[in-house]
Write an enzyme that holds these catalytic residues in place. Structure first.
Site, PDB file in Angstrom:
ATOM      1  NE  ARG A  88       3.515   7.637  -6.408  1.00  0.00           N
ATOM      2  CZ  ARG A  88       3.187   6.521  -5.742  1.00  0.00           C
ATOM      3  NH1 ARG A  88       2.082   6.477  -5.042  1.00  0.00           N
ATOM      4  NH2 ARG A  88       3.972   5.474  -5.773  1.00  0.00           N
ATOM      5  CE1 TYR A  89      -0.977  10.391  -5.354  1.00  0.00           C
ATOM      6  CE2 TYR A  89       0.333   9.653  -3.487  1.00  0.00           C
ATOM      7  CZ  TYR A  89      -0.500   9.370  -4.556  1.00  0.00           C
ATOM      8  OH  TYR A  89      -0.845   8.069  -4.818  1.00  0.00           O
ATOM      9  NE  ARG A  92      -1.283  12.059   0.017  1.00  0.00           N
ATOM     10  CZ  ARG A  92      -1.966  12.305  -1.099  1.00  0.00           C
ATOM     11  NH1 ARG A  92      -2.052  13.538  -1.584  1.00  0.00           N
ATOM     12  NH2 ARG A  92      -2.545  11.334  -1.754  1.00  0.00           N
ATOM     13  CB  CYS A 101      11.078  -3.639   9.353  1.00  0.00           C
ATOM     14  SG  CYS A 101      10.830  -2.499   7.981  1.00  0.00           S
ATOM     15  CB  CYS A 105       6.435  -8.106   5.219  1.00  0.00           C
ATOM     16  SG  CYS A 105       5.978  -7.115   6.655  1.00  0.00           S
ATOM     17  CB  CYS A 108       8.581  -5.972   2.141  1.00  0.00           C
ATOM     18  SG  CYS A 108       9.069  -4.235   2.195  1.00  0.00           S
ATOM     19  NE  ARG A 110       9.139   2.448   0.393  1.00  0.00           N
ATOM     20  CZ  ARG A 110       8.309   2.999   1.272  1.00  0.00           C
ATOM     21  NH1 ARG A 110       8.385   2.698   2.556  1.00  0.00           N
ATOM     22  NH2 ARG A 110       7.427   3.882   0.886  1.00  0.00           N
ATOM     23  CG  ASP A 269       2.695  -2.292  -4.016  1.00  0.00           C
ATOM     24  OD1 ASP A 269       1.781  -1.858  -4.748  1.00  0.00           O
ATOM     25  OD2 ASP A 269       2.967  -1.800  -2.906  1.00  0.00           O
ATOM     26  CG  ASP A 306       1.211   2.847  -5.009  1.00  0.00           C
ATOM     27  OD1 ASP A 306       1.357   3.566  -6.020  1.00  0.00           O
ATOM     28  OD2 ASP A 306       1.612   3.162  -3.876  1.00  0.00           O
ATOM     29  CE  LYS A 313      -0.287   4.309  -1.376  1.00  0.00           C
ATOM     30  NZ  LYS A 313       0.785   5.332  -1.500  1.00  0.00           N
TER      31      LYS A 313
END
Ligand SMILES: *Cc1c(COP(=O)(O)O)cnc(C)c1O
Ligand code: SF4
Length: 339
Positions: A88-89, A92, A101, A105, A108, A110, A269, A306, A313
């Protein structure tokens, strides 16, 4: 490792975490979203709706999708040139070698993708992803995420770190992980050895409540620090978990006292079924304002959004300068003229 991890709704009933009466609903939730509660976290849960329980125990409300929620809240899918890479950037890129994981969570971002039985990039897909990084010379920083990269075997992690080491334009490697506190036994000498590189290696620790900093977890953080790996903290602002000045103070103090610099406090999010955790932005800003002056500046994170849709972000303040009037506010709320 991670001794015994609870995964099925039945086990949750037996552990007294959910009442039998909601078992059917929770079965539906668990069929849709991965569930795992490692023993480290299980032993921290005093009541199911406490700050640790809320993060990991599935809840029937997860089946409710609010109008503002989206399956891909931050638009990662559209920004993926090859499997496992998100770009996206300019400078990076994310590399997601797996989607497993140590725990799942309930909030989450994702959650539509992560889970115990999938998402490991196979040898060929990993090579393609590394090839993409090799041929894109503007990439200075590779951010290993997932899933949780510290769920990889030491051998596989070492392979990835070595491959990144060999890319001249990559100067910085960052790993985002919940493992050190969620499953400290995984942070072995072998695993920290796999993170050894001449490039700048940063670890960003995901933690949302001071209670997560157990003795074993703290020791795991020390093992990484002894290898020269600097630690940053990232947290999500969550209703019922850390939505008070006291809870945030406790969390960020625990980080600083363990040599973890708070980096981001994320606005939640809008992933499906997560509305029960939502804290409005104005409240988040007021909470941070309540911390200003009260805790060491080292404990101050950037409150970050975000922007849904994949726009990037941005910090959400609070800000202290009123550009219209040229007045600036002090930590106790009084206004002063800018010199
Ligand atoms: C969050 C994110 C990053 C890292 O952003 P920083 O502000 O540098 O922490 C990079 N790429 C993508 C796609 C991201 O979502
Ligand atoms: S550790 Fe990160 S990727 Fe894994 S379930 Fe939690 S928020 Fe999602």
């Amino acid at each position: 490792m991670g001794g015994s991890t609870l995964r099925s709704p039945r086990q949750l009933v037996r552990a007294g975490l959910i009442p039998e009466t909601i078992l059917d609903d929770v079965e539906q939730v668990a069929a849709r979203y991965a569930t795992a509660i490692p023993d480290t976290f299980l032993s921290l849960i005093e009541t199911p709706d406490d700050p640790v329980g809320l993060q990991v125990i599935p809840h029937p409300d997860e089946l409710i999708m609010a109008p503002s929620e989206r399956e891909d809240p931050i638009g990662d899918d559209a920004l993926s040139p090859v499997p496992g890479i998100v770009h996206r950037y300019e400078d990076r890129a994310l590399l997601k070698p797996l989607l497993i994981c140590p725990l799942y969570c309930r909030f989450c971002f994702r959650r539509e993708h992560v889970g115990p039985d999938g998402g490991l990039l196979d040898e060929a897909a990993l090579e393609t992803a590394l090839g993409w990084l090799r041929t894109h010379e503007q990439i200075r920083e590779v951010i290993l995420t997932g899933g949780d990269p510290l769920m990889l075997s030491a051998r596989r992690l070492a392979h990835i770190v070595r491959a990144l080491d060999d890319i001249p334009h990559v100067t910085t490697i960052r790993i985002h992980s919940r493992v050190p506190l969620a499953d400290p036994g995984r942070i072995t000498d072998e695993l920290t050895g796999a993170m050894e590189t001449d490039k700048a290696m940063w670890l960003v620790l995901h933690a949302n409540h001071e209670r997560e900093f157990t003795e074993a977890g703290r020791a795991a953080l020390r093992r990484m620090q002894r290898r020269g790996i600097p630690l940053l903290g990232q947290s999500v602002l969550l209703r019922g978990v850390n939505d008070s000045v006291e809870a945030l103070e406790g969390l960020f103090r625990a980080m600083v006292e363990n040599r973890v610099k708070p980096y981001y406090l994320h606005q939640l999010d809008p992933a499906p079924g997560t509305a029960r955790f939502h804290v409005p932005v104005e409240e988040g800003r007021a909470l941070l304002q309540g911390l200003r002056g009260r805790v060491t500046g080292l404990a101050w994170p950037t409150y970050i959004l975000d922007i849904p849709g994949g726009f990037g972000k941005v910090p959400l303040g609070p800000d202290y300068l009123d550009t219209g009037s040229g007045m600036v506010q002090d930590p106790s709320g009084r206004w002063h003229e800018l010199p």
